[in-house]
Scaffold this motif. Sequence first.
Motif, PDB file in Angstrom:
ATOM      1  N   VAL A  37      68.758 -62.681  93.991  1.00 52.15           N
ATOM      2  CA  VAL A  37      67.697 -62.628  92.993  1.00 52.15           C
ATOM      3  C   VAL A  37      67.206 -61.187  92.895  1.00 52.15           C
ATOM      4  O   VAL A  37      67.043 -60.509  93.919  1.00 52.15           O
ATOM      5  CB  VAL A  37      66.544 -63.596  93.344  1.00 52.15           C
ATOM      6  CG1 VAL A  37      65.961 -63.300  94.716  1.00 52.15           C
ATOM      7  CG2 VAL A  37      65.451 -63.544  92.276  1.00 52.15           C
ATOM      8  N   TYR A  38      67.033 -60.713  91.664  1.00 49.04           N
ATOM      9  CA  TYR A  38      66.619 -59.337  91.394  1.00 49.04           C
ATOM     10  C   TYR A  38      65.263 -59.333  90.693  1.00 49.04           C
ATOM     11  O   TYR A  38      64.864 -60.304  90.067  1.00 49.04           O
ATOM     12  CB  TYR A  38      67.624 -58.643  90.468  1.00 49.04           C
ATOM     13  CG  TYR A  38      68.861 -58.104  91.152  1.00 49.04           C
ATOM     14  CD1 TYR A  38      69.090 -56.737  91.238  1.00 49.04           C
ATOM     15  CD2 TYR A  38      69.805 -58.960  91.695  1.00 49.04           C
ATOM     16  CE1 TYR A  38      70.234 -56.236  91.838  1.00 49.04           C
ATOM     17  CE2 TYR A  38      70.950 -58.475  92.302  1.00 49.04           C
ATOM     18  CZ  TYR A  38      71.152 -57.106  92.373  1.00 49.04           C
ATOM     19  OH  TYR A  38      72.280 -56.620  92.972  1.00 49.04           O
ATOM     20  N   GLY A  61      55.126 -54.161  96.122  1.00 49.51           N
ATOM     21  CA  GLY A  61      54.642 -55.473  96.540  1.00 49.51           C
ATOM     22  C   GLY A  61      55.731 -56.465  96.891  1.00 49.51           C
ATOM     23  O   GLY A  61      56.826 -56.435  96.334  1.00 49.51           O
ATOM     24  N   ASP A  62      55.429 -57.338  97.850  1.00 43.87           N
ATOM     25  CA  ASP A  62      56.339 -58.426  98.198  1.00 43.87           C
ATOM     26  C   ASP A  62      56.270 -59.513  97.133  1.00 43.87           C
ATOM     27  O   ASP A  62      55.187 -59.845  96.637  1.00 43.87           O
ATOM     28  CB  ASP A  62      55.970 -59.032  99.549  1.00 43.87           C
ATOM     29  CG  ASP A  62      56.219 -58.077 100.704  1.00 43.87           C
ATOM     30  OD1 ASP A  62      56.806 -57.002 100.470  1.00 43.87           O
ATOM     31  OD2 ASP A  62      55.806 -58.398 101.841  1.00 43.87           O
ATOM     32  N   LEU A  63      57.431 -60.079  96.795  1.00 45.09           N
ATOM     33  CA  LEU A  63      57.493 -61.170  95.829  1.00 45.09           C
ATOM     34  C   LEU A  63      58.104 -62.397  96.502  1.00 45.09           C
ATOM     35  O   LEU A  63      59.178 -62.316  97.089  1.00 45.09           O
ATOM     36  CB  LEU A  63      58.344 -60.789  94.617  1.00 45.09           C
ATOM     37  CG  LEU A  63      57.742 -59.842  93.591  1.00 45.09           C
ATOM     38  CD1 LEU A  63      58.721 -59.640  92.446  1.00 45.09           C
ATOM     39  CD2 LEU A  63      56.427 -60.380  93.066  1.00 45.09           C
ATOM     40  N   ALA A  79      61.209 -57.841  99.325  1.00 42.46           N
ATOM     41  CA  ALA A  79      60.250 -56.969  99.996  1.00 42.46           C
ATOM     42  C   ALA A  79      59.818 -55.832  99.089  1.00 42.46           C
ATOM     43  O   ALA A  79      60.563 -55.384  98.205  1.00 42.46           O
ATOM     44  CB  ALA A  79      60.863 -56.423 101.280  1.00 42.46           C
ATOM     45  N   GLY A  80      58.587 -55.360  99.301  1.00 48.74           N
ATOM     46  CA  GLY A  80      58.095 -54.213  98.566  1.00 48.74           C
ATOM     47  C   GLY A  80      59.015 -53.017  98.739  1.00 48.74           C
ATOM     48  O   GLY A  80      59.462 -52.732  99.840  1.00 48.74           O
ATOM     49  N   GLY A  81      59.319 -52.337  97.657  1.00 46.55           N
ATOM     50  CA  GLY A  81      60.247 -51.216  97.695  1.00 46.55           C
ATOM     51  C   GLY A  81      61.686 -51.609  97.446  1.00 46.55           C
ATOM     52  O   GLY A  81      62.557 -50.753  97.372  1.00 46.55           O
ATOM     53  N   SER A  82      61.949 -52.905  97.312  1.00 47.51           N
ATOM     54  CA  SER A  82      63.313 -53.392  97.087  1.00 47.51           C
ATOM     55  C   SER A  82      63.393 -54.113  95.749  1.00 47.51           C
ATOM     56  O   SER A  82      62.423 -54.709  95.276  1.00 47.51           O
ATOM     57  CB  SER A  82      63.741 -54.333  98.213  1.00 47.51           C
ATOM     58  OG  SER A  82      65.021 -54.881  97.949  1.00 47.51           O
ATOM     59  N   TYR A  83      64.592 -54.073  95.148  1.00 48.10           N
ATOM     60  CA  TYR A  83      64.809 -54.749  93.878  1.00 48.10           C
ATOM     61  C   TYR A  83      65.623 -56.035  94.024  1.00 48.10           C
ATOM     62  O   TYR A  83      65.753 -56.793  93.069  1.00 48.10           O
ATOM     63  CB  TYR A  83      65.542 -53.818  92.901  1.00 48.10           C
ATOM     64  CG  TYR A  83      64.661 -52.743  92.302  1.00 48.10           C
ATOM     65  CD1 TYR A  83      63.778 -53.030  91.272  1.00 48.10           C
ATOM     66  CD2 TYR A  83      64.722 -51.431  92.777  1.00 48.10           C
ATOM     67  CE1 TYR A  83      62.966 -52.049  90.709  1.00 48.10           C
ATOM     68  CE2 TYR A  83      63.916 -50.439  92.228  1.00 48.10           C
ATOM     69  CZ  TYR A  83      63.051 -50.751  91.193  1.00 48.10           C
ATOM     70  OH  TYR A  83      62.246 -49.778  90.649  1.00 48.10           O
ATOM     71  N   VAL A  84      66.180 -56.278  95.189  1.00 45.33           N
ATOM     72  CA  VAL A  84      67.098 -57.413  95.327  1.00 45.33           C
ATOM     73  C   VAL A  84      66.971 -58.063  96.692  1.00 45.33           C
ATOM     74  O   VAL A  84      66.685 -57.393  97.686  1.00 45.33           O
ATOM     75  CB  VAL A  84      68.559 -56.950  95.091  1.00 45.33           C
ATOM     76  CG1 VAL A  84      68.932 -55.844  96.070  1.00 45.33           C
ATOM     77  CG2 VAL A  84      69.531 -58.117  95.216  1.00 45.33           C
TER      78      VAL A  84
END
Length: 264
Positions: free
Chosen positions: A77-78, A86-88, A128-133
């Motif tokens: 998931v992206y 921010g964490d999603l 995680a915050g700072g990540s796209y995937v």
Amino acid sequence: MVSLFNTTRFLLICLGSGLLLSSCKYEDIVKADYPQQILYMPAAKNGVFSIASIVTSGAYRFTVNSAEKKVIIPLSVYRGGVSNDGDLTVNITANADTVSKLISSSALVGTTLLPADKSVLPGTVTIAGGSYVTPFDLKIDLDYLRSIPAGQKLALAVTIASSQVPVNPVLKTTLITFDPAILKPVPDFTSKADATTARKIAFTNASLNAVGYSWDFGDGSAAVTDASPTYTYSKAGTFTVTLTATGITGSADAAKKTVTLTIP
């Protein structure tokens, strides 16, 4: 002289006003809102994520964990957007309704819905915050897949959702179809004698769903693991050639084909 001074003063005032206006416009751009984040599944972009063949190199579409007795399909998931702050938390569910509707409308011919108790998905994953995937796995019961009769395919839809950011409506559900036939190798081959050396035989492998091979030429020689070997018999006679094809489940589903050859 006074006229020249006034003209110069006027030009300086205009230049200052222009710089001030430019500065204001720059501030407006800086303070503009970034595009909001949005979630999506890349595997959903082609309509159907079809697994109907074995790929032995490059990116893999699935693997087999014999110890866990699971077929593992990697998904991810992206989040899009300029910011990845921010964490999603992303919710993941198996969507039976989507598959049932497609089967009812004959959009999926020869396909049945994968039973809910034959697959495992994580309930949630976190980007995680700072990540796209964030990757995650769909795991399907291997023994169940091996029990499916030839010609029958299975389907499962995976849907993502989040209470924090919107989800791309076109790319929120991945429809996965799986052909269990690829788990079982089908050995096949042809042979042809050399035009000048009759005891030299070229074997052409035509096996399906195989990743490994073992040839027994029937004369007591050591097994050969080439896909399509050429073998020269040392004497005349009748020999039983056996090809053992091994699939991705290893020896569990290995299959053999035998052919009798008469060597002059």
